[in-house]
Write an enzyme that holds these catalytic residues in place. Structure first.
Site, mmCIF file in Angstrom:
data_model
loop_
_atom_site.group_PDB
_atom_site.id
_atom_site.type_symbol
_atom_site.label_atom_id
_atom_site.label_comp_id
_atom_site.label_asym_id
_atom_site.label_seq_id
_atom_site.Cartn_x
_atom_site.Cartn_y
_atom_site.Cartn_z
ATOM 1 N N GLU A 190 38.107 34.250 37.656
ATOM 2 C CA GLU A 190 38.248 35.523 36.829
ATOM 3 C C GLU A 190 38.214 34.936 35.587
ATOM 4 O O GLU A 190 39.180 35.404 34.736
ATOM 5 C CB GLU A 190 39.507 35.987 37.125
ATOM 6 C CG GLU A 190 39.384 36.712 38.762
ATOM 7 C CD GLU A 190 40.793 37.461 39.308
ATOM 8 O OE1 GLU A 190 41.635 37.697 38.151
ATOM 9 O OE2 GLU A 190 40.784 37.835 40.400
ATOM 10 N N GLU A 213 37.106 38.373 48.998
ATOM 11 C CA GLU A 213 38.262 38.942 49.218
ATOM 12 C C GLU A 213 38.138 40.630 49.563
ATOM 13 O O GLU A 213 38.591 41.471 48.769
ATOM 14 C CB GLU A 213 38.975 38.922 47.655
ATOM 15 C CG GLU A 213 39.108 37.432 47.176
ATOM 16 C CD GLU A 213 39.973 37.203 45.962
ATOM 17 O OE1 GLU A 213 40.691 38.287 45.394
ATOM 18 O OE2 GLU A 213 39.860 36.181 45.252
#
Length: 340
Positions: free
Chosen positions: A138, A245
């Site tokens: 991220e 995820e």
């Protein structure tokens, strides 16, 4: 428990053996509560939090390996692969990493020395257990023209810290596959930022092998066309793709309801269709997708409980709170048997 025509519940890992690995994020609690589901249906696990910097290296001279070791031992016992998550992230990272003795921000040389020591220790310890790492997590900004996300990493070292993390990880384990991992990866604007970052890393000879698509999706968003476009764009870079995820929230992001004690029939029907659609897309791109990992196991525990709305339960998986297969499970399983 529901059964197929032969009186058994098919194993997800067997159903998709010709497509990709099926993984789940686990923690010490679900390793026990969902042990039977994990052993039966999954052939890959990821540590939900136990390998993140603040958990495994809370103080400069202190490592806490017990929980991560337990997860790695479970993977070995059941013949599973294990994904490492994560080495560099702006969240869940202890303050000491960024501070110099006496206070104030550390300089770049000190930050890199600490990062290399961390990666050498952690990656080295799990070299025989972890086949791939989410090296950087991220690092791309969600909004605006800026590419890198604001963080202490960026403030101290500039964008170079991303390449350095991959280089350190490759030195620690030359055989591990190394991934850049991010969310909102199918949103067109952020997708292009991720593509730009990864392409620049490749162009500089940085040892990056794959892109992780987090796939925290909702019942209607992102659109299927955006998911396909994202997969094709990342695949065009010539790298491996992992869905890292996956979950399907029954609430859209802007839905702030907190009064439901169980999902509505409409939610379950929409989730059923959504999972059918998602796995149809994954099967279409099985030549580039190597692993599909759910960010959890069953609806009794999910990180989406209380997020983003405090006090609210969510039901994002293929197995319900009693670990029984939901209608969405059967859509996913039956779809894998269709000709494409």
């Amino acid at each position: 428990m529901d059964q197929d025509a032969n009186g058994v519940v098919p194993k997800l890992r067997d159903v998709f053996a010709g497509y990709f690995r099926i993984g789940a994020a686990v923690n010490p609690r679900t390793l026990v509560s969902s042990a039977d589901l994990l052993a039966r249906h999954f052939n890959c696990i990821t540590a939900e939090n136990e390998m993140k910097f603040e958990r495994i290296h809370p103080h400069e001279e202190t490592y806490a390996f017990e929980d991560a070791d337990r997860l790695a031992g479970f993977a070995r016992e059941h013949g599973m692969k294990m994904r490492g998550h994560t080495l560099v992230w702006h969240n869940q990272t202890p303050d000491w990493l960024f501070e110099k003795p006496g206070g104030g921000l550390a300089d770049k040389a000190l930050l890199y020395a600490r990062l290399k020591a961390h990666i050498d220790t952690v990656v080295g310890r799990y070299k025989s257990d972890v086949f791939c790492w989410d090296v950087v997590n991220e690092a791309v900004a969600d909004e605006g023209p800026e590419l890198p996300r604001e963080s202490k990493w960026l403030r101290i070292a500039g964008e170079e810290f991303i390449a350095k993390a991959f280089e350190f990880a490759h030195e620690a384990d030359p055989d591990a596959l190394l991934f850049y991992n991010d969310y909102n990866e199918s949103h067109p604007a952020k997708r292009e930022k991720i593509v730009t970052l990864v392409r620049s890393l490749k162009a500089r000879g940085v040892p990056i092998h794959g892109v992780g698509l987090q796939a925290h999706w909702q019942l209607r968003s992102p659109p299927a066309d955006d998911i396909r476009a994202a997969i094709e764009r990342y695949a065009s870079l010539g790298l491996k793709l992992h869905i890292t995820e996956l979950d399907v929230s029954v609430f859209e992001w802007d839905d702030r309801r907190a009064d439901l004690k169980s999902p509505t029939a409409e939610m379950m029907e929409l989730q059923e269709r959504r999972y059918e659609q998602i796995f149809r897309i994954f099967r279409e791109y099985r030549d580039v997708i190597e692993c599909v990992t759910f960010w959890g196991v069953a609806d009794d525990y999910t990180w989406l409980d209380h997020f983003p709305v405090r006090g609210r339960k969510n039901w994002p998986f293929l197995f319900d709170e009693r670990h029984q297969p939901k209608p969405s499970f059967w859509k996913v399983v039956n779809g894998a048997g269709t000709q494409e």
